[in-house]
Enzyme design. Structure first.
Site, PDB file in Angstrom:
ATOM      1  N   GLU A 175     -22.911 -82.091  -9.151  1.00 15.99           N
ATOM      2  CA  GLU A 175     -23.067 -81.855  -7.711  1.00 15.99           C
ATOM      3  C   GLU A 175     -23.491 -80.435  -7.334  1.00 15.99           C
ATOM      4  OE1 GLU A 175     -19.363 -83.186  -5.990  1.00 15.99           O
ATOM      5  OE2 GLU A 175     -19.766 -85.261  -6.474  1.00 15.99           O
ATOM      6  N   GLU A 280     -20.891 -93.618 -11.348  1.00 12.71           N
ATOM      7  CA  GLU A 280     -19.636 -93.696 -10.587  1.00 12.71           C
ATOM      8  C   GLU A 280     -19.717 -94.838  -9.571  1.00 12.71           C
ATOM      9  OE1 GLU A 280     -18.340 -89.889  -9.063  1.00 12.71           O
ATOM     10  OE2 GLU A 280     -19.119 -88.801 -10.783  1.00 12.71           O
TER      11      GLU A 280
HETATM   12  C1  GLA Z   1     -17.192 -87.174  -7.437  1.00 10.17           C
HETATM   13  C2  GLA Z   1     -16.888 -86.673  -8.815  1.00 10.17           C
HETATM   14  C3  GLA Z   1     -15.902 -87.545  -9.488  1.00 10.17           C
HETATM   15  C4  GLA Z   1     -14.779 -87.955  -8.598  1.00 10.17           C
HETATM   16  C5  GLA Z   1     -15.310 -88.613  -7.398  1.00 10.17           C
HETATM   17  C6  GLA Z   1     -14.142 -89.091  -6.579  1.00 10.17           C
HETATM   18  O1  GLA Z   1     -18.069 -88.208  -7.423  1.00 10.17           O
HETATM   19  O2  GLA Z   1     -18.002 -86.554  -9.632  1.00 10.17           O
HETATM   20  O3  GLA Z   1     -15.357 -86.831 -10.546  1.00 10.17           O
HETATM   21  O4  GLA Z   1     -14.019 -86.852  -8.212  1.00 10.17           O
HETATM   22  O5  GLA Z   1     -16.071 -87.645  -6.731  1.00 10.17           O
HETATM   23  O6  GLA Z   1     -13.084 -89.537  -7.347  1.00 10.17           O
END
Ligand code: GLA
Length: 396
Positions: A175, A280
């Site tokens: 990020e 994710e």
């Molecule tokens: C982001 C992070 C993850 C996690 C999510 C929420 O996407 O990359 O590690 O913290 O937020 O759980």
């Protein structure tokens, strides 16, 4: 004699009544069938999708320690790749300058090694869940660039070399971008400058030359953020640094309607020579509250509004089905690009423990994953199983 109009109306009513009754019966039985009778001992996502991409989940501490038999069985039977949901983040694995806590990661490595899971280390450098001490001296003042680079190198070197050959790949930087594609303002950027990204990749590669190295982010469907990601990749390549892939997080919701833009990002990253991963994935069934950002910015925290928590007791069958259809469409896209996509990871195992229950609003009841609160496969699970089977049947 009965009035013919009444007769017709009465007949229509009876007919309507019968249709409604049969719809209810079939809805109930299909919900029972799909929610509670699917025998996953006969079905394995990892086997079904083995010819297309790896399929996995992020797991929490209890799941790493296999505290619960049912979720442990899901981890071993359904998935061939794992990520630690939180246990490898800086604040957990390296809480104090001279203190590392490897216990959970060692356990995760043991679990993955025993079950031949492809293990992803998440994450080395991120602006969040990183303790303040990293950026401060003993008086609480910002550290120098040199000291922060040294801390970054020590952290990466210590962790990546400890798990060399055991952790297969690393989310090196997480990020780093704003939605407009510019670099996110963070202490890493403030103190080190934009080169912090290259340095993180350099240190990770030095610590394990064989590990795959990734950049991971949310909202990568946004054309500006897609462009920003491509610029990171090109800049690393221009410096002869190794980067193997891009992780598209995939925290979506039923109202997310930009899969055509997601597809453009898959194509663009693959054309840049990157492995593409969905890292994710979860599909919220709840409305996203009005906030400035619609992305997966973890710092969003909106006060609980009951009208935005409509399924606190139960998820209506119609929404369960809508979610299954959404998952089917998403996996259709993944299968279409299976030559470019090498992994799909769900962010969590079951609805019970998903972070979406608390984000972007704390205390809601969400249902974003393939397994319900009783660890049973949902319609979404069936949908992606059926999709793959019919996909295989259509193959020439
Ligand atoms: C982001 C992070 C993850 C996690 C999510 C929420 O996407 O990359 O590690 O913290 O937020 O759980």
């Amino acid at each position: 004699m009965q009035n013919p109009i009444l007769q017709i109306t009465g007949g229509t009513m009876k007919y309507t009544y019968l249709i409604i009754l049969s719809l209810i019966i079939s809805a109930c039985s299909s919900s029972n069938m799909q929610n509670y009778n699917t025998d996953i001992s006969e079905l394995s996502l990892k086997e079904l999708y083995a010819d297309s991409f790896l399929i996995g989940a992020a797991i929490n501490k209890g799941q790493i320690y296999q505290e619960d038999k049912q979720t442990a069985a899901i981890v071993t039977s359904q998935y061939n790749t794992l990520t630690a949901e939180n246990e490898m983040k800086w604040e957990k694995i390296h809480p104090l300058e001279n203190e590392y806590d490897f216990a959970s990661t060692d356990k995760l490595v043991e679990l993955s090694t025993n079950n031949k899971h492809f293990l992803v280390g998440h994450t080395l450098i991120w602006h969040f869940q990183t303790p303040d001490w990293v950026f401060e001296d003993s008086k609480g003042n910002p550290v120098s660039r040199e000291l922060l680079l040294k801390r970054m190198r020590d952290h990466i070197q210590t962790i990546v070399s400890r798990y060399r050959g055991k952790v297969d790949a690393w989310d090196v930087v997480n990020e780093a971008l704003n939605d407009d594609g510019t670099l996110r303002k963070s202490k890493w950027l403030d103190i080190i400058g934009p080169e912090y990204i290259a340095k993180a990749f350099e240190f990770a590669h030095a610590a394990d030359p064989d590990a795959a190295l990734y950049y991971n982010d949310y909202n990568l469907f946004d054309a500006r953020k897609r462009q920003g990601t491509l610029e990171i990749v090109r800049s690393l390549k221009a410096q002869d640094l190794k980067i193997d892939g891009i992780g598209i997080q995939g925290h979506y919701g039923l109202d997310f309607d930009k899969l055509d833009e997601v597809e453009k990002s898959i194509i663009a990253f693959a054309e840049e020579g990157m492995q593409v991963m969905f890292t994710e994935v979860d599909i919220s069934v709840l409305k996203f509250p009005e906030t400035e950002s619609q992305g997966a910015d973890i710092s969003i925290d909106v006060e609980l509004q009951n009208e935005l928590n409509p399924f606190a007791k139960k998820l209506p069958l119609s929404v369960t089905q809508q979610q299954a259809d959404y998952y089917r469409n998403l996996f259709e896209l993944f299968l279409k690009h299976r030559d470019s996509i090498n992994r799909v990871t769900f962010w969590g195992l079951t609805d019970a423990h998903s972070w979406r229950n608390d984000w972007p609003m704390k205390g809601r009841t969400d249902y974003p994953l393939l397994f319900d609160r009783n660890n049973k496969p949902k319609q979404a699970f069936d949908a992606i199983v059926k999709l793959k089977k019919s996909f295989d049947n259509k193959k020439p």
